[in-house]
Design a protein around this motif. Structure first.
Motif, PDB file in Angstrom:
ATOM      1  N   ARG A 125       0.823  -1.214   0.000  1.00 29.12           N
ATOM      2  CA  ARG A 125       0.000   0.000   0.000  1.00 29.12           C
ATOM      3  C   ARG A 125       0.858   1.266   0.000  1.00 29.12           C
ATOM      4  NH1 ARG A 125      -3.312  -0.892   4.376  1.00 29.12           N
ATOM      5  NH2 ARG A 125      -4.898  -1.749   2.983  1.00 29.12           N
ATOM      6  N   TYR A 126       1.913   1.291   0.810  1.00 37.04           N
ATOM      7  CA  TYR A 126       2.607   2.563   1.024  1.00 37.04           C
ATOM      8  C   TYR A 126       3.890   2.726   0.212  1.00 37.04           C
ATOM      9  CZ  TYR A 126      -0.938   3.003   4.522  1.00 37.04           C
ATOM     10  OH  TYR A 126      -2.164   3.067   5.144  1.00 37.04           O
ATOM     11  N   PHE A 127       4.406   1.650  -0.387  1.00 45.03           N
ATOM     12  CA  PHE A 127       5.511   1.781  -1.341  1.00 45.03           C
ATOM     13  C   PHE A 127       4.960   1.714  -2.765  1.00 45.03           C
ATOM     14  CE2 PHE A 127       7.954   0.929   2.414  1.00 45.03           C
ATOM     15  CZ  PHE A 127       9.173   1.550   2.194  1.00 45.03           C
ATOM     16  N   HIS A 128       3.762   2.173  -2.945  1.00 41.15           N
ATOM     17  CA  HIS A 128       3.079   2.187  -4.236  1.00 41.15           C
ATOM     18  C   HIS A 128       3.859   3.052  -5.234  1.00 41.15           C
ATOM     19  CE1 HIS A 128      -0.231   2.602  -7.106  1.00 41.15           C
ATOM     20  NE2 HIS A 128      -0.892   1.684  -6.424  1.00 41.15           N
ATOM     21  N   GLY A 129       3.869   2.611  -6.492  1.00 43.02           N
ATOM     22  CA  GLY A 129       4.611   3.342  -7.510  1.00 43.02           C
ATOM     23  C   GLY A 129       4.100   4.742  -7.784  1.00 43.02           C
ATOM     24  N   SER A 130       2.876   5.065  -7.361  1.00 44.70           N
ATOM     25  CA  SER A 130       2.329   6.394  -7.602  1.00 44.70           C
ATOM     26  C   SER A 130       2.840   7.432  -6.616  1.00 44.70           C
ATOM     27  CB  SER A 130       0.796   6.351  -7.514  1.00 44.70           C
ATOM     28  OG  SER A 130       0.378   6.019  -6.198  1.00 44.70           O
ATOM     29  N   ALA A 131       3.516   7.003  -5.547  1.00 43.94           N
ATOM     30  CA  ALA A 131       3.879   7.908  -4.462  1.00 43.94           C
ATOM     31  C   ALA A 131       5.233   8.564  -4.689  1.00 43.94           C
ATOM     32  CB  ALA A 131       3.876   7.154  -3.136  1.00 43.94           C
ATOM     33  N   SER A 132       5.348   9.797  -4.195  1.00 42.21           N
ATOM     34  CA  SER A 132       6.582  10.576  -4.268  1.00 42.21           C
ATOM     35  C   SER A 132       7.325  10.515  -2.943  1.00 42.21           C
ATOM     36  CB  SER A 132       6.270  12.044  -4.578  1.00 42.21           C
ATOM     37  OG  SER A 132       5.577  12.185  -5.786  1.00 42.21           O
ATOM     38  N   PRO A 133       8.656  10.619  -2.975  1.00 41.53           N
ATOM     39  CA  PRO A 133       9.401  10.630  -1.714  1.00 41.53           C
ATOM     40  C   PRO A 133       9.192  11.947  -0.976  1.00 41.53           C
ATOM     41  CG  PRO A 133      10.886  11.018  -3.560  1.00 41.53           C
ATOM     42  CD  PRO A 133       9.545  10.700  -4.150  1.00 41.53           C
ATOM     43  N   GLY A 247      -5.415  -9.360 -23.215  1.00 39.79           N
ATOM     44  CA  GLY A 247      -6.538  -8.583 -22.704  1.00 39.79           C
ATOM     45  C   GLY A 247      -6.504  -8.317 -21.210  1.00 39.79           C
ATOM     46  N   SER A 248      -5.309  -8.316 -20.625  1.00 39.10           N
ATOM     47  CA  SER A 248      -5.229  -8.103 -19.182  1.00 39.10           C
ATOM     48  C   SER A 248      -5.535  -6.646 -18.841  1.00 39.10           C
ATOM     49  CB  SER A 248      -3.844  -8.471 -18.656  1.00 39.10           C
ATOM     50  OG  SER A 248      -2.918  -7.425 -18.889  1.00 39.10           O
ATOM     51  N   ARG A 249      -5.993  -6.433 -17.632  1.00 44.89           N
ATOM     52  CA  ARG A 249      -6.258  -5.087 -17.141  1.00 44.89           C
ATOM     53  C   ARG A 249      -5.158  -4.605 -16.199  1.00 44.89           C
ATOM     54  NH1 ARG A 249     -12.740  -4.740 -15.734  1.00 44.89           N
ATOM     55  NH2 ARG A 249     -13.510  -4.951 -17.863  1.00 44.89           N
ATOM     56  N   TYR A 250      -4.014  -5.244 -16.262  1.00 47.63           N
ATOM     57  CA  TYR A 250      -2.917  -4.814 -15.421  1.00 47.63           C
ATOM     58  C   TYR A 250      -2.357  -3.484 -15.904  1.00 47.63           C
ATOM     59  CZ  TYR A 250      -2.765  -9.344 -13.083  1.00 47.63           C
ATOM     60  OH  TYR A 250      -3.080 -10.447 -12.338  1.00 47.63           O
ATOM     61  N   ARG A 251      -2.115  -2.587 -14.939  1.00 49.77           N
ATOM     62  CA  ARG A 251      -1.512  -1.294 -15.226  1.00 49.77           C
ATOM     63  C   ARG A 251      -0.229  -1.165 -14.412  1.00 49.77           C
ATOM     64  NH1 ARG A 251      -3.506   1.293 -19.508  1.00 49.77           N
ATOM     65  NH2 ARG A 251      -2.862   3.270 -18.578  1.00 49.77           N
ATOM     66  N   CYS A 264       8.293   0.349  -8.095  1.00 45.76           N
ATOM     67  CA  CYS A 264       7.568  -0.009  -9.309  1.00 45.76           C
ATOM     68  C   CYS A 264       6.450  -0.946  -8.898  1.00 45.76           C
ATOM     69  CB  CYS A 264       8.512  -0.694 -10.299  1.00 45.76           C
ATOM     70  SG  CYS A 264       7.692  -1.336 -11.775  1.00 45.76           S
ATOM     71  N   SER A 265       5.245  -0.715  -9.409  1.00 46.17           N
ATOM     72  CA  SER A 265       4.132  -1.583  -9.022  1.00 46.17           C
ATOM     73  C   SER A 265       3.192  -1.809 -10.191  1.00 46.17           C
ATOM     74  CB  SER A 265       3.376  -0.987  -7.829  1.00 46.17           C
ATOM     75  OG  SER A 265       2.902   0.308  -8.123  1.00 46.17           O
ATOM     76  N   VAL A 266       2.456  -2.912 -10.091  1.00 43.92           N
ATOM     77  CA  VAL A 266       1.466  -3.289 -11.107  1.00 43.92           C
ATOM     78  C   VAL A 266       0.150  -3.536 -10.384  1.00 43.92           C
ATOM     79  CG1 VAL A 266       0.791  -5.034 -12.796  1.00 43.92           C
ATOM     80  CG2 VAL A 266       3.172  -4.308 -12.648  1.00 43.92           C
ATOM     81  N   VAL A 267      -0.924  -2.963 -10.897  1.00 38.50           N
ATOM     82  CA  VAL A 267      -2.238  -3.184 -10.299  1.00 38.50           C
ATOM     83  C   VAL A 267      -3.195  -3.730 -11.354  1.00 38.50           C
ATOM     84  CG1 VAL A 267      -1.910  -1.319  -8.626  1.00 38.50           C
ATOM     85  CG2 VAL A 267      -3.082  -0.847 -10.780  1.00 38.50           C
ATOM     86  N   TRP A 268      -4.223  -4.433 -10.875  1.00 45.74           N
ATOM     87  CA  TRP A 268      -5.295  -4.912 -11.739  1.00 45.74           C
ATOM     88  C   TRP A 268      -6.446  -3.931 -11.609  1.00 45.74           C
ATOM     89  CZ3 TRP A 268      -6.255  -8.639 -15.343  1.00 45.74           C
ATOM     90  CH2 TRP A 268      -7.598  -8.910 -15.657  1.00 45.74           C
ATOM     91  N   ARG A 269      -6.793  -3.277 -12.719  1.00 48.54           N
ATOM     92  CA  ARG A 269      -7.840  -2.271 -12.698  1.00 48.54           C
ATOM     93  C   ARG A 269      -9.179  -2.896 -13.057  1.00 48.54           C
ATOM     94  NH1 ARG A 269      -5.539   2.893 -13.018  1.00 48.54           N
ATOM     95  NH2 ARG A 269      -4.200   2.942 -11.180  1.00 48.54           N
ATOM     96  N   ALA A 270     -10.102  -2.909 -12.092  1.00 51.34           N
ATOM     97  CA  ALA A 270     -11.431  -3.452 -12.337  1.00 51.34           C
ATOM     98  C   ALA A 270     -12.399  -2.852 -11.336  1.00 51.34           C
ATOM     99  CB  ALA A 270     -11.434  -4.974 -12.218  1.00 51.34           C
ATOM    100  N   LEU A 271     -13.657  -2.733 -11.728  1.00 50.65           N
ATOM    101  CA  LEU A 271     -14.700  -2.208 -10.867  1.00 50.65           C
ATOM    102  C   LEU A 271     -14.806  -3.057  -9.616  1.00 50.65           C
ATOM    103  CD1 LEU A 271     -16.798   0.116 -11.104  1.00 50.65           C
ATOM    104  CD2 LEU A 271     -18.452  -1.611 -11.834  1.00 50.65           C
ATOM    105  N   ARG A 272     -14.982  -2.386  -8.478  1.00 43.10           N
ATOM    106  CA  ARG A 272     -15.154  -3.023  -7.178  1.00 43.10           C
ATOM    107  C   ARG A 272     -13.895  -3.734  -6.670  1.00 43.10           C
ATOM    108  NH1 ARG A 272     -19.902  -4.213 -10.019  1.00 43.10           N
ATOM    109  NH2 ARG A 272     -21.791  -3.262  -9.171  1.00 43.10           N
ATOM    110  N   MET A 273     -12.772  -3.505  -7.303  1.00 40.59           N
ATOM    111  CA  MET A 273     -11.534  -4.132  -6.865  1.00 40.59           C
ATOM    112  C   MET A 273     -10.606  -3.079  -6.273  1.00 40.59           C
ATOM    113  SD  MET A 273     -11.676  -7.385  -7.421  1.00 40.59           S
ATOM    114  CE  MET A 273      -9.961  -7.915  -7.422  1.00 40.59           C
ATOM    115  N   PRO A 274      -9.892  -3.393  -5.190  1.00 36.05           N
ATOM    116  CA  PRO A 274      -8.963  -2.420  -4.612  1.00 36.05           C
ATOM    117  C   PRO A 274      -7.791  -2.152  -5.543  1.00 36.05           C
ATOM    118  CG  PRO A 274      -8.710  -4.561  -3.560  1.00 36.05           C
ATOM    119  CD  PRO A 274      -9.907  -4.661  -4.460  1.00 36.05           C
ATOM    120  N   ASP A 275      -7.347  -0.915  -5.548  1.00 37.98           N
ATOM    121  CA  ASP A 275      -6.239  -0.503  -6.411  1.00 37.98           C
ATOM    122  C   ASP A 275      -4.927  -0.671  -5.647  1.00 37.98           C
ATOM    123  OD1 ASP A 275      -4.603   0.601  -8.303  1.00 37.98           O
ATOM    124  OD2 ASP A 275      -5.295   2.655  -8.034  1.00 37.98           O
ATOM    125  N   GLU A 276      -4.585  -1.913  -5.336  1.00 35.81           N
ATOM    126  CA  GLU A 276      -3.348  -2.196  -4.624  1.00 35.81           C
ATOM    127  C   GLU A 276      -2.502  -3.159  -5.447  1.00 35.81           C
ATOM    128  OE1 GLU A 276      -2.705  -0.342  -2.303  1.00 35.81           O
ATOM    129  OE2 GLU A 276      -4.659   0.339  -1.605  1.00 35.81           O
TER     130      GLU A 276
END
Length: 355
Positions: A125-133, A247-251, A264-276
């Motif tokens: 959760r907290y070393f997510h690739g979207s986060a800045s130092p 056809g994967s939804r991995y981002r 660096c992280s990869v998430v599965w993007r789908a409705l009702r699924m956590p973005d972790e």
């Protein structure tokens, strides 16, 4: 003479009371102290920066903001939690029942979880690739929807580092069922302020605060770009190859690429699924950040190795969740080793020196 003085005194007292009353009304009307709402043991106040805490957060009809707090941290109570939630309801054209929405921000203070799976989920959760130092020698990361700060050693518990974290959650509940949605608390600067306010408040109450409050004054270094369709090589490192399938939804989110931190992280993007993250690779070369991995199983096969890099303990970490276990090519172990070799060479640790 005495009666005249008493009358003048009564008039003066009445005037002072009236002035105080008018002043108090003015303070209430402008949402200034002492009538401003505060949350999370006094760490946050209404209209104190982040959009979530401002008037816009409850601008929708029927919206209200409430906080649920545990007891604050103390010398004997090193874990505390607080949630601030905004709920709202809007009419649904297709149903007699309104659509209900909830946005909430949770702050936690204390040591990391001791269970391996809970510990890995915390890292994800907290070393997510979207986060800045964080800047200015602060050890942590911040994004618009989450943040983490490792506290000074004086706040350690049984040799384990303590941290303050913030995360957001949002959901809607209508005739289509419950739907999880993305929710941005505020700008990264706003979230940093919330994080430091919570940390300074928690440390004061726990009795481990430094002489000077923690502050951030330098600009944040944001990650260069948003997420992108996950593909090989992952993290833009040759040899870090996962098979994602058609056809994967991995981002993929390539995050920090620095001398003492890489994410660096990869998430599965789908409705009702956590973005972790379903896949995650981290290099942490700051001692306080590296200490966050203490207690996890170590070894190449476990996805966690340590090395001395320029006199600093450095952690190399890789984790694949169930959906991507076995997706490494030629195998998961070799993918992690390739990540470790590449980053080790980039930061001058020697190719493969950490593995």
């Amino acid at each position: 003479m005495g009666g005249s003085r008493r009358r003048r005194g009564a008039l003066l007292a009445g005037a002072v009371a009236g002035a105080v009353l008018v002043s108090g009304i003015g303070l209430w009307a402008t949402d200034s102290w002492p009538f401003r709402d505060s949350y999370c043991w006094g760490a946050w106040e209404q209209n104190s920066g982040a959009a979530f805490l401002g008037e816009g957060g409850v601008a929708k009809s029927g919206s209200e903001r409430r906080a649920t707090e545990s007891a604050p941290p103390s010398a004997d109570r090193r874990h505390a939690r607080c949630t601030v939630a905004v709920t709202s309801a809007v009419p649904d054209d297709d149903s007699d029942e309104p659509l209900t929405f909830k946005e909430q921000v949770t702050v936690e203070y204390g040591p990391l979880p001791t269970g391996v799976e809970e510990h890995r989920a915390w890292i994800a959760r907290y070393f997510h690739g979207s986060a800045s130092p964080l800047p200015d020698g602060l050890h942590g990361l911040v994004a618009g929807d989450r943040a983490m700060l490792v506290l000074p050693e004086a706040c350690d518990v049984d040799g384990r580092p303590s941290a303050v974290t913030i995360r957001s959650e949002s959901s809607g509940d209508g005739h289509l069922g419950r739907v999880n949605m993305p929710f941005t608390i505020g700008s990264r600067s706003d979230v940093t302020r919330m994080l430091l306010d919570a940390a300074n408040t928690g440390m004061r109450k726990a009795g481990c605060a430094p002489d000077e409050p923690l502050r951030a004054t330098s600009p944040l270094v944001t990650v260069a770009e948003g997420d992108e369709a996950a593909r090989s090589p992952l993290c833009r490192i040759p040899g870090v190859t996962l098979e994602f399938g058609q056809g994967s939804r991995y981002r993929e989110q390539v995050g920090v690429v620095g001398e003492r931190l890489q994410t660096c992280s990869v998430v599965w993007r789908a409705l009702r699924m956590p973005d972790e993250p379903a896949a995650q690779y981290v290099m942490a070369g700051e001692p306080r950040l590296a200490a966050l991995f203490k207690g996890l199983p170590e070894g190449v096969g476990e996805g966690l190795v340590r090395a001395e890099c320029h006199g600093r303990q450095t952690v190399f970490y890789g984790n694949l969740q169930s959906g991507l276990k076995g997706a490494g090519r030629p195998d998961d172990r070799r993918v992690f080793t390739r990540f470790t070799e590449s980053v080790s060479k980039r930061i001058g640790c020697g190719a493969g020196g950490a593995a």
